[in-house]
Scaffold this active site. Structure first.
Site: not given
Ligand code: AMP
Length: 117
Positions: A28-29, A87, A95-96, A100, A102
């Protein structure tokens, strides 16, 4: 296009932990713990429910075997343990919009869900 789709297309770099036929695992970034790895299917599934309902048996197996490898490589299993979280949507605070998992560890993770009262 979401950020994980762009990572899968090679347009954004990532710190890869495991790259398998149907799954990518990377750091994770913005890590929330000493170990914070994301495991994503290479197919465009939106969330856990979409993946569980619509992915092939091969994709589902590969995803979970990859997650197990991440636990071994990062040392959380065998080790002091970990938390696996996924999530979905607004209430899940996703968020994405690409499924995924975690995998978090390296410290005590605290309560499973934050209290809002
Ligand atoms: P979620 O809130 O469950 O959708 O988690 C999205 C996760 O993606 C967050 O923990 C971010 O820090 C992570 N994230 C966003 N952009 C990147 C990226 N370019 N590389 C790695 N992790 C990322």
């Amino acid at each position: 296009m979401n950020v994980f789709a762009r990572i899968l297309r090679g347009e954004i770099p990532n710190k890869t932990v495991v790259d398998s036929a149907h799954t990518l695992a990377f750091h994770d970034i913005a890590p929330s713990a000493p170990v914070h790895v994301l495991v994503i299917p290479k197919g465009a599934y939106v969330d856990f429910a979409d993946f569980a309902a619509n992915a092939s048996a091969e994709e589902i197996l590969d995803f979970h075997r990859t997650a197990a490898k991440v636990c071994e490589i990062t040392g959380v299993k065998p080790g002091e343990g970990f938390r696996a979280i996924t999530n979905s949507g607004a209430h899940g605070v996703q968020e994405v919009p690409h499924y995924h998992l975690h995998i978090l560890g390296g410290r005590v993770m605290g309560r499973m869900v934050a209290r809002t009262d």
